[in-house]
Write an enzyme that holds these catalytic residues in place. Structure first.
Site, PDB file in Angstrom:
ATOM      1  N   GLU A  69      -1.175 -12.444   7.353  1.00 53.71           N
ATOM      2  CA  GLU A  69      -0.087 -11.839   6.694  1.00 53.71           C
ATOM      3  C   GLU A  69       0.396 -10.445   7.409  1.00 53.71           C
ATOM      4  OE1 GLU A  69      -2.518 -12.677   2.685  1.00 53.71           O
ATOM      5  OE2 GLU A  69      -1.969 -10.266   3.024  1.00 53.71           O
ATOM      6  N   CYS A 119      -3.172  -6.679   0.635  1.00 53.61           N
ATOM      7  CA  CYS A 119      -4.299  -7.129   1.387  1.00 53.61           C
ATOM      8  C   CYS A 119      -4.914  -8.458   1.310  1.00 53.61           C
ATOM      9  CB  CYS A 119      -5.591  -5.999   1.504  1.00 53.61           C
ATOM     10  SG  CYS A 119      -4.880  -4.422   1.298  1.00 53.61           S
TER      11      CYS A 119
HETATM   12  N1  SAH Z   1     -10.164  -2.754   7.932  1.00 55.19           N
HETATM   13  C1  SAH Z   1      -9.210  -1.742   7.552  1.00 55.19           C
HETATM   14  C2  SAH Z   1      -7.679  -2.065   7.034  1.00 55.19           C
HETATM   15  C3  SAH Z   1      -7.686  -2.717   5.655  1.00 55.19           C
HETATM   16  S1  SAH Z   1      -6.419  -2.885   4.528  1.00 55.19           S
HETATM   17  C4  SAH Z   1      -9.859  -0.745   6.649  1.00 55.19           C
HETATM   18  O1  SAH Z   1     -10.796  -1.186   5.940  1.00 55.19           O
HETATM   19  O2  SAH Z   1      -9.341   0.257   6.612  1.00 55.19           O
HETATM   20  C5  SAH Z   1      -5.671  -1.192   4.515  1.00 55.19           C
HETATM   21  C6  SAH Z   1      -6.538  -0.262   3.184  1.00 55.19           C
HETATM   22  O3  SAH Z   1      -6.274  -1.161   1.807  1.00 55.19           O
HETATM   23  C7  SAH Z   1      -7.808   0.124   3.186  1.00 55.19           C
HETATM   24  O4  SAH Z   1      -8.279   1.353   2.971  1.00 55.19           O
HETATM   25  C8  SAH Z   1      -8.524  -1.025   2.468  1.00 55.19           C
HETATM   26  O5  SAH Z   1      -9.783  -0.405   1.919  1.00 55.19           O
HETATM   27  C9  SAH Z   1      -7.349  -0.925   1.269  1.00 55.19           C
HETATM   28  N2  SAH Z   1      -7.276  -1.925   0.380  1.00 55.19           N
HETATM   29  C10 SAH Z   1      -8.095  -3.223   0.417  1.00 55.19           C
HETATM   30  N3  SAH Z   1      -8.084  -3.957  -0.808  1.00 55.19           N
HETATM   31  C11 SAH Z   1      -7.402  -3.198  -1.549  1.00 55.19           C
HETATM   32  C12 SAH Z   1      -7.135  -3.234  -2.911  1.00 55.19           C
HETATM   33  N4  SAH Z   1      -7.267  -4.512  -3.647  1.00 55.19           N
HETATM   34  N5  SAH Z   1      -6.703  -2.296  -3.642  1.00 55.19           N
HETATM   35  C13 SAH Z   1      -6.065  -1.299  -2.897  1.00 55.19           C
HETATM   36  N6  SAH Z   1      -6.455  -0.817  -1.624  1.00 55.19           N
HETATM   37  C14 SAH Z   1      -7.065  -1.810  -1.116  1.00 55.19           C
END
Ligand code: SAH
Length: 365
Positions: free
Chosen positions: A95, A357
């Site tokens: 994505e 995400c």
């Molecule tokens: N692997 C990296 C990038 C992930 S995506 C990391 O963990 O930071 C970026 C952010 O979105 C991260 O802080 C992740 O925890 C958050 N995130 C993932 N799924 C989410 C959701 N369903 N709701 C809110 N934030 C989310």
């Protein structure tokens, strides 16, 4: 049988120059090729009239200019967010999101197909890990977004022609990149940094390092390495909880990289890089959005040059938490302010198009 050709987007400029020299072409041709792809947005060698025909013929047999195919695309109703599901050469899907905030355009890109980190609320975590992305697959996502914003003119163009001359179009230039799509960037360190260095190339994509933000789940060795290297990008750490037990329940890899050691690595990064660090906090109603939690964050981060980015939870099918309401988010911010911690509440963009995400990939399976 021969495999697919190497991708143009995998090759830094100095390596391209050396490669072209090894074929006995002048280095000016490498520079022009680079400018054609990254500045003019040329998608085919046939659209590069200022390159010698013999050079173009050689390129056709050596380097691929192909970008990932758009397998699915959704636009938010407000027009501010566009989400792309891109199919890679092996048909794996990743994505990439284009976001327009006031006055700026940001590309949110993936670093892996899937993710091995298993965060309970994350759609990508719920689908598991498929494979690492190559540097070229990371760079190509940015180029895809850039070409959406500044479509290359059809047919032959000379290098001097600006791609879209209207003042409105010029405002729409992509300047910001966040590594916050699918995957854990510090779990694919070499490829990510090679991609970052290509993106930073002043004669190429020219994305300033200060406009690139890498988000990590908290891979301590990666944070330390980033602190030690001279690459001035921003770092965001997914915190989500202020105690080891609560964090490990949301972010299972906290068992391997515990909170106290993580905070130590963050302090080291701030000291070494002389740069503020960002912390992300997915606000989950009743779970980690209480005043007690906010005070705990305040105590944990007080004195550190930090900013907290609060993200109301994007609901996913594999997790039953619900997002906090505005009042809870505001109260959380007020408490952080008592500890001199600046914070933002992420604008809830793209929820109508499953732009949280991993959600588009999940929806289209
Ligand atoms: N692997 C990296 C990038 C992930 S995506 C990391 O963990 O930071 C970026 C952010 O979105 C991260 O802080 C992740 O925890 C958050 N995130 C993932 N799924 C989410 C959701 N369903 N709701 C809110 N934030 C989310």
């Amino acid at each position: 049988m021969t495999g697919p050709l190497p991708s143009f987007f995998d090759i830094p400029r100095d390596e391209l120059t050396a490669l072209v020299a090894s074929w006995d072409f002048r280095s000016v041709h490498a520079a022009r090729l680079w400018a054609y792809v990254y500045n003019s947005g040329a998608a085919r060698y046939a659209d590069m009239p200022e390159l010698p025909a013999r050079f173009r013929a050689r390129l056709e047999t050596e380097i691929s200019l192909v970008l990932p195919r758009v397998a699915a695309e959704t636009h938010s109703a407000d027009g501010f967010t566009r989400k792309y599901l891109l199919a890679l050469g092996d048909d794996r899907r990743i994505e990439t999101v284009l976001m327009r905030f006031t006055g700026r355009v940001t590309a949110c890109i993936s670093s892996q197909a899937g993710c091995a980190m298993d965060c309970v609320f994350c759609a990508t975590g719920q689908m598991g890990f498929a494979r690492q992305l190559t540097p070229g697959e990371i760079v190509a996502q940015v180029i895809h977004i850039d070409r959406v914003l500044r479509p290359p003119a059809a047919g032959h163009r000379s290098l001097g022609d600006p791609r879209n001359p209207s003042p409105h179009a010029r405002r729409e230039r992509l300047r910001n990149v966040v590594l916050m799509g699918m995957g854990e960037p510090l779990h694919n360190y070499e490829a990510v940094m090679r991609a970052v260095d290509i993106l930073r190339d002043q004669n190429g994509p020219a994305i300033s390092a200060r406009r690139i933000t890498l988000s990590t789940v908290g891979v301590i060795p990666g944070i330390v390495r980033l602190a030690d290297e001279a690459r001035p990008i921003h770092l965001a750490v997914s915190l989500h909880a202020a105690t080891q037990a609560e964090r490990a329940a949301l972010v299972p890899v906290a068992a391997r990289w515990p909170l106290d050691a993580l905070l130590e690595a963050c302090c080291y990064y701030v000291k070494k890089q002389q740069r503020r660090i960002f912390f992300e906090w997915a606000l989950i109603a009743g779970r980690n959005d209480t005043p007690e939690q906010a005070h705990a964050v305040g105590r944990l981060l007080h004195g550190l040059s930090a900013q907290v980015n609060l993200i109301p939870l994007n609901p996913t099918t594999g997790y039953d938490g619900v997002p906090s309401d505005r009042a809870a988010a505001r109260h959380f911010q007020e408490i952080l302010a008592e500890y001199d911690l600046p914070s933002t509440v992420r604008q809830r963009r793209g929820l109508d198009i499953a732009a949280g995400c991993g959600q588009l990939a999940t929806a289209s399976r």
